[in-house]
Design an enzyme around this catalytic site. Structure first.
Site, PDB file in Angstrom:
ATOM      1  N   LYS A   9       0.820  -1.216   0.000  1.00  0.00           N
ATOM      2  CA  LYS A   9       0.000   0.000   0.000  1.00  0.00           C
ATOM      3  C   LYS A   9       0.861   1.276   0.000  1.00  0.00           C
ATOM      4  O   LYS A   9       2.074   1.213   0.268  1.00  0.00           O
ATOM      5  CB  LYS A   9      -0.936  -0.050   1.206  1.00  0.00           C
ATOM      6  CG  LYS A   9      -1.947  -1.204   1.120  1.00  0.00           C
ATOM      7  CD  LYS A   9      -2.984  -1.130   2.232  1.00  0.00           C
ATOM      8  CE  LYS A   9      -4.016  -2.235   2.073  1.00  0.00           C
ATOM      9  NZ  LYS A   9      -5.117  -2.106   3.045  1.00  0.00           N
ATOM     10  N   TYR A  27     -12.600  -1.666  -3.964  1.00  0.00           N
ATOM     11  CA  TYR A  27     -13.105  -1.827  -2.594  1.00  0.00           C
ATOM     12  C   TYR A  27     -14.629  -1.665  -2.508  1.00  0.00           C
ATOM     13  O   TYR A  27     -15.146  -1.334  -1.448  1.00  0.00           O
ATOM     14  CB  TYR A  27     -12.395  -0.848  -1.657  1.00  0.00           C
ATOM     15  CG  TYR A  27     -11.001  -1.291  -1.265  1.00  0.00           C
ATOM     16  CD1 TYR A  27     -10.801  -2.454  -0.516  1.00  0.00           C
ATOM     17  CD2 TYR A  27      -9.882  -0.558  -1.623  1.00  0.00           C
ATOM     18  CE1 TYR A  27      -9.528  -2.870  -0.136  1.00  0.00           C
ATOM     19  CE2 TYR A  27      -8.599  -0.970  -1.241  1.00  0.00           C
ATOM     20  CZ  TYR A  27      -8.437  -2.120  -0.504  1.00  0.00           C
ATOM     21  OH  TYR A  27      -7.182  -2.528  -0.118  1.00  0.00           O
ATOM     22  N   GLU A  68      -9.558 -10.344  -8.086  1.00  0.00           N
ATOM     23  CA  GLU A  68      -8.591  -9.267  -7.808  1.00  0.00           C
ATOM     24  C   GLU A  68      -7.385  -9.343  -8.742  1.00  0.00           C
ATOM     25  O   GLU A  68      -6.862  -8.311  -9.153  1.00  0.00           O
ATOM     26  CB  GLU A  68      -8.149  -9.334  -6.343  1.00  0.00           C
ATOM     27  CG  GLU A  68      -9.288  -8.958  -5.403  1.00  0.00           C
ATOM     28  CD  GLU A  68      -8.891  -8.974  -3.931  1.00  0.00           C
ATOM     29  OE1 GLU A  68      -9.740  -8.609  -3.112  1.00  0.00           O
ATOM     30  OE2 GLU A  68      -7.741  -9.329  -3.609  1.00  0.00           O
ATOM     31  N   ASN A 127      -2.472  -0.249   6.852  1.00  0.00           N
ATOM     32  CA  ASN A 127      -2.012  -1.556   7.335  1.00  0.00           C
ATOM     33  C   ASN A 127      -1.031  -2.254   6.376  1.00  0.00           C
ATOM     34  O   ASN A 127      -0.922  -3.468   6.376  1.00  0.00           O
ATOM     35  CB  ASN A 127      -3.209  -2.436   7.699  1.00  0.00           C
ATOM     36  CG  ASN A 127      -4.062  -2.802   6.511  1.00  0.00           C
ATOM     37  OD1 ASN A 127      -3.852  -2.269   5.423  1.00  0.00           O
ATOM     38  ND2 ASN A 127      -5.013  -3.697   6.698  1.00  0.00           N
ATOM     39  N   ARG A 155       2.021  -6.975   9.364  1.00  0.00           N
ATOM     40  CA  ARG A 155       1.226  -5.887   9.951  1.00  0.00           C
ATOM     41  C   ARG A 155       1.632  -5.610  11.403  1.00  0.00           C
ATOM     42  O   ARG A 155       1.666  -4.453  11.818  1.00  0.00           O
ATOM     43  CB  ARG A 155      -0.262  -6.214   9.827  1.00  0.00           C
ATOM     44  CG  ARG A 155      -0.745  -6.008   8.377  1.00  0.00           C
ATOM     45  CD  ARG A 155      -2.096  -6.583   8.188  1.00  0.00           C
ATOM     46  NE  ARG A 155      -2.691  -6.255   6.891  1.00  0.00           N
ATOM     47  CZ  ARG A 155      -3.690  -6.937   6.364  1.00  0.00           C
ATOM     48  NH1 ARG A 155      -4.196  -7.981   7.007  1.00  0.00           N
ATOM     49  NH2 ARG A 155      -4.187  -6.584   5.207  1.00  0.00           N
TER      50      ARG A 155
HETATM   51  P1  CMP Z   1      -7.511  -4.670   3.206  1.00  0.00           P
HETATM   52  O1  CMP Z   1      -7.004  -6.044   3.413  1.00  0.00           O
HETATM   53  O2  CMP Z   1      -6.946  -3.877   2.083  1.00  0.00           O
HETATM   54  O3  CMP Z   1      -9.115  -4.737   3.028  1.00  0.00           O
HETATM   55  C1  CMP Z   1      -9.962  -3.659   3.390  1.00  0.00           C
HETATM   56  C2  CMP Z   1      -9.236  -2.533   4.034  1.00  0.00           C
HETATM   57  O4  CMP Z   1     -10.032  -1.597   4.735  1.00  0.00           O
HETATM   58  C3  CMP Z   1      -8.326  -3.105   5.111  1.00  0.00           C
HETATM   59  O5  CMP Z   1      -7.274  -3.828   4.544  1.00  0.00           O
HETATM   60  C4  CMP Z   1      -7.942  -1.837   5.839  1.00  0.00           C
HETATM   61  O6  CMP Z   1      -6.945  -1.093   5.151  1.00  0.00           O
HETATM   62  C5  CMP Z   1      -9.234  -1.013   5.771  1.00  0.00           C
HETATM   63  N1  CMP Z   1      -9.952  -0.989   7.050  1.00  0.00           N
HETATM   64  C6  CMP Z   1     -10.025   0.057   7.882  1.00  0.00           C
HETATM   65  N2  CMP Z   1     -10.770  -0.228   8.949  1.00  0.00           N
HETATM   66  C7  CMP Z   1     -11.191  -1.496   8.816  1.00  0.00           C
HETATM   67  C8  CMP Z   1     -11.987  -2.357   9.624  1.00  0.00           C
HETATM   68  N3  CMP Z   1     -12.519  -1.945  10.771  1.00  0.00           N
HETATM   69  N4  CMP Z   1     -12.190  -3.607   9.189  1.00  0.00           N
HETATM   70  C9  CMP Z   1     -11.661  -4.025   8.001  1.00  0.00           C
HETATM   71  N5  CMP Z   1     -10.904  -3.231   7.194  1.00  0.00           N
HETATM   72  C10 CMP Z   1     -10.662  -1.985   7.598  1.00  0.00           C
END
Ligand code: CMP
Length: 143
Positions: A11, A51, A128, A114, A104
């Site tokens: 990211k 997303y 994806e 993250n 992470r």
């Molecule tokens: P990712 O694996 O990219 O998938 C969705 C993204 O939303 C997640 O990682 C985080 O970067 C973001 N995110 C922020 N808050 C939350 C949350 N509470 N639960 C899940 N994803 C979150």
């Protein structure tokens, strides 16, 4: 166990911090190989499409802002049990809940920032991967 492919994204925060190499090293030392890789910057429309499933979630605006703030590295990782293996290497979405030694836990700032994304199941991995790569972009399996 089957050889699988999964999508990994390094990211924007991690690209800006110049820690791509140490993240890739973790995948390689766990036996995953890179079948395709590309740097790009998502625009808002692309991030929203990627997303889409999170559109109604409270964190969605922050997520889109983060994912469009700079370049990302998208990769197809390949190997035995690659989808679960990648998720284990990444650790929990929330770095505070992640196991020590995961990407992470070691490198992420918070749940939004993250560091990495990884597909969560075979169907999402296929969707994806197709979001970013043509079939012809994927190198044949390493021998
Ligand atoms: P990712 O694996 O990219 O998938 C969705 C993204 O939303 C997640 O990682 C985080 O970067 C973001 N995110 C922020 N808050 C939350 C949350 N509470 N639960 C899940 N994803 C979150």
């Amino acid at each position: 166990m089957a050889v699988e492919r999964t999508l990994s994204i390094i990211k924007p925060g991690a690209v800006r911090r110049n820690i791509i190499g140490q993240i890739i090293s973790r995948f390689e030392s766990s036996g995953l190989r890179i079948a395709a890789a590309r740097m790009l910057r998502l625009d808002e429309e692309q991030a929203a499409r990627f997303y889409e499933v999170h559109r109604e979630r409270p964190f969605y605006p922050e997520l889109i802002a983060y994912m469009t703030e700079g370049p990302i590295l998208v990769m197809v990782l390949e190997g035995e049990d690659a989808i679960a293996k990648n998720r284990a290497i990444m650790g929990s979405t929330d770095p505070k809940k992640a196991t020590p030694g995961t990407i992470r836990f070691d490198l992420a700032k918070n749940t939004t920032r993250n560091t990495v994304h990884g597909s969560d199941a075979p169907e999402t991995a296929a969707t994806e991967i197709a979001f970013f790569f043509e079939t012809s972009d994927l190198c044949p399996r390493h021998g």
